[in-house]
Design an enzyme around this catalytic site. Structure first.
Site, PDB file in Angstrom:
ATOM      1  N   ASP A  40     -30.641 -75.944 -55.215  1.00 17.73           N
ATOM      2  CA  ASP A  40     -30.786 -76.928 -54.140  1.00 17.73           C
ATOM      3  C   ASP A  40     -32.234 -76.950 -53.661  1.00 17.73           C
ATOM      4  O   ASP A  40     -32.860 -75.902 -53.502  1.00 17.73           O
ATOM      5  CB  ASP A  40     -29.836 -76.582 -52.982  1.00 17.73           C
ATOM      6  CG  ASP A  40     -29.639 -77.749 -52.039  1.00 17.73           C
ATOM      7  OD1 ASP A  40     -28.522 -78.300 -51.994  1.00 17.73           O
ATOM      8  OD2 ASP A  40     -30.616 -78.134 -51.352  1.00 17.73           O
ATOM      9  N   ILE A  41     -32.747 -78.143 -53.416  1.00 15.98           N
ATOM     10  CA  ILE A  41     -34.151 -78.295 -53.012  1.00 15.98           C
ATOM     11  C   ILE A  41     -34.377 -77.751 -51.592  1.00 15.98           C
ATOM     12  O   ILE A  41     -35.506 -77.425 -51.224  1.00 15.98           O
ATOM     13  CB  ILE A  41     -34.573 -79.782 -53.130  1.00 15.98           C
ATOM     14  CG1 ILE A  41     -36.066 -79.923 -53.283  1.00 15.98           C
ATOM     15  CG2 ILE A  41     -34.037 -80.610 -51.970  1.00 15.98           C
ATOM     16  CD1 ILE A  41     -36.506 -81.314 -53.723  1.00 15.98           C
ATOM     17  N   GLY A  52     -20.436 -85.388 -44.053  1.00 15.79           N
ATOM     18  CA  GLY A  52     -21.890 -85.511 -44.129  1.00 15.79           C
ATOM     19  C   GLY A  52     -22.435 -85.511 -45.540  1.00 15.79           C
ATOM     20  O   GLY A  52     -23.548 -85.047 -45.782  1.00 15.79           O
ATOM     21  N   GLN A  53     -21.668 -86.051 -46.471  1.00 19.79           N
ATOM     22  CA  GLN A  53     -22.145 -86.109 -47.865  1.00 19.79           C
ATOM     23  C   GLN A  53     -23.421 -86.944 -47.931  1.00 19.79           C
ATOM     24  O   GLN A  53     -23.437 -88.102 -47.528  1.00 19.79           O
ATOM     25  CB  GLN A  53     -21.072 -86.728 -48.767  1.00 19.79           C
ATOM     26  CG  GLN A  53     -21.462 -86.769 -50.241  1.00 19.79           C
ATOM     27  CD  GLN A  53     -20.364 -87.377 -51.129  1.00 19.79           C
ATOM     28  OE1 GLN A  53     -19.364 -87.893 -50.614  1.00 19.79           O
ATOM     29  NE2 GLN A  53     -20.557 -87.323 -52.419  1.00 19.79           N
ATOM     30  N   HIS A  95     -20.424 -83.204 -56.244  1.00 23.11           N
ATOM     31  CA  HIS A  95     -21.126 -81.957 -56.526  1.00 23.11           C
ATOM     32  C   HIS A  95     -20.494 -80.821 -55.746  1.00 23.11           C
ATOM     33  O   HIS A  95     -19.925 -81.010 -54.674  1.00 23.11           O
ATOM     34  CB  HIS A  95     -22.618 -82.050 -56.192  1.00 23.11           C
ATOM     35  CG  HIS A  95     -22.916 -82.519 -54.793  1.00 23.11           C
ATOM     36  ND1 HIS A  95     -22.837 -83.841 -54.421  1.00 23.11           N
ATOM     37  CD2 HIS A  95     -23.291 -81.839 -53.688  1.00 23.11           C
ATOM     38  CE1 HIS A  95     -23.154 -83.950 -53.150  1.00 23.11           C
ATOM     39  NE2 HIS A  95     -23.431 -82.752 -52.665  1.00 23.11           N
ATOM     40  N   HIS A 100     -21.465 -77.115 -54.099  1.00 25.41           N
ATOM     41  CA  HIS A 100     -22.499 -76.156 -53.712  1.00 25.41           C
ATOM     42  C   HIS A 100     -21.996 -74.744 -54.025  1.00 25.41           C
ATOM     43  O   HIS A 100     -20.825 -74.429 -53.769  1.00 25.41           O
ATOM     44  CB  HIS A 100     -22.759 -76.211 -52.201  1.00 25.41           C
ATOM     45  CG  HIS A 100     -23.260 -77.521 -51.687  1.00 25.41           C
ATOM     46  ND1 HIS A 100     -24.553 -77.693 -51.245  1.00 25.41           N
ATOM     47  CD2 HIS A 100     -22.650 -78.723 -51.517  1.00 25.41           C
ATOM     48  CE1 HIS A 100     -24.709 -78.945 -50.827  1.00 25.41           C
ATOM     49  NE2 HIS A 100     -23.564 -79.590 -50.975  1.00 25.41           N
TER      50      HIS A 100
HETATM   51  P1  AMP Z   1     -24.373 -83.008 -49.662  1.00 27.90           P
HETATM   52  O1  AMP Z   1     -24.710 -83.078 -48.195  1.00 27.90           O
HETATM   53  O2  AMP Z   1     -23.163 -82.171 -49.933  1.00 27.90           O
HETATM   54  O3  AMP Z   1     -24.325 -84.387 -50.281  1.00 27.90           O
HETATM   55  O4  AMP Z   1     -25.538 -82.189 -50.315  1.00 27.90           O
HETATM   56  C1  AMP Z   1     -26.620 -82.746 -51.001  1.00 27.90           C
HETATM   57  C2  AMP Z   1     -27.556 -81.621 -51.329  1.00 27.90           C
HETATM   58  O5  AMP Z   1     -28.468 -82.066 -52.278  1.00 27.90           O
HETATM   59  C3  AMP Z   1     -28.362 -81.104 -50.123  1.00 27.90           C
HETATM   60  O6  AMP Z   1     -28.104 -79.714 -49.945  1.00 27.90           O
HETATM   61  C4  AMP Z   1     -29.807 -81.366 -50.539  1.00 27.90           C
HETATM   62  O7  AMP Z   1     -30.690 -80.358 -50.120  1.00 27.90           O
HETATM   63  C5  AMP Z   1     -29.703 -81.438 -52.055  1.00 27.90           C
HETATM   64  N1  AMP Z   1     -30.719 -82.231 -52.727  1.00 27.90           N
HETATM   65  C6  AMP Z   1     -31.135 -83.468 -52.409  1.00 27.90           C
HETATM   66  N2  AMP Z   1     -32.080 -83.880 -53.277  1.00 27.90           N
HETATM   67  C7  AMP Z   1     -32.240 -82.873 -54.167  1.00 27.90           C
HETATM   68  C8  AMP Z   1     -33.076 -82.680 -55.299  1.00 27.90           C
HETATM   69  N3  AMP Z   1     -33.948 -83.625 -55.721  1.00 27.90           N
HETATM   70  N4  AMP Z   1     -33.001 -81.510 -55.977  1.00 27.90           N
HETATM   71  C9  AMP Z   1     -32.137 -80.549 -55.574  1.00 27.90           C
HETATM   72  N5  AMP Z   1     -31.329 -80.673 -54.512  1.00 27.90           N
HETATM   73  C10 AMP Z   1     -31.388 -81.814 -53.805  1.00 27.90           C
END
Ligand code: AMP
Length: 126
Positions: free
Chosen positions: A39-40, A103-104, A110, A112
């Site tokens: 995760d970024i 809060g997606q 995906h 986590h």
């Molecule tokens: P969600 O809130 O479950 O949709 O989580 C989306 C996740 O994607 C968040 O934890 C972000 O930090 C992560 N995210 C968004 N853009 C990127 C990216 N380019 N590379 C890796 N993780 C990302």
């Protein structure tokens, strides 16, 4: 099979762009069915995301529309990634956000994988 109430899949979402190689990621695993990357914006010392390769918005969309092979391959990858990240002994949390109330942020299904510290309560009380 379609799932009522879901927005259509947006092929420009950031995970679709990662899958197409348009945006880099810190990859930890890739196979026919799944891609996993860090995760970024990590919320724990280890925080990886596992995404199916197919175009699915949510868990409902994925489990209604994916083949048995895709579903098995995806969940097998989730387990393999958790193991390869060294989280089995200490423990970890799998988490998936779907839709507005959760809060997606990224509308590509995906999971986590979070670990590396005590994670506290699953949810804060309402
Ligand atoms: P969600 O809130 O479950 O949709 O989580 C989306 C996740 O994607 C968040 O934890 C972000 O930090 C992560 N995210 C968004 N853009 C990127 C990216 N380019 N590379 C890796 N993780 C990302």
């Amino acid at each position: 099979m379609s799932v009522n109430g879901l927005p259509p899949y947006d092929p420009q979402n950031i995970f679709a762009r990662i899958l197409r190689g348009e945006i880099p990621c810190k990859r930890v695993h890739e196979d026919e069915f799944a891609l996993a990357f860090h995760d970024i914006n990590p919320l724990s010392p280890t925080h990886a995301l596992v995404i199916p390769k197919g175009a699915y918005v949510s868990a409902a969309d994925f489990h209604a529309g994916a083949s048995d092979a895709e579903i098995a391959g995806f969940w097998r990858a989730v387990g393999q990634v958790a193991t390869s990240l060294g989280l089995e002994a200490s423990g970890y949390r799998l988490l998936a956000n779907m839709g507005e109330d959760a809060g997606q942020e990224v509308p590509h299904f995906h999971v986590h994988i979070c670990g590396g510290r005590r994670l506290g309560r699953m949810l804060s009380p309402g």
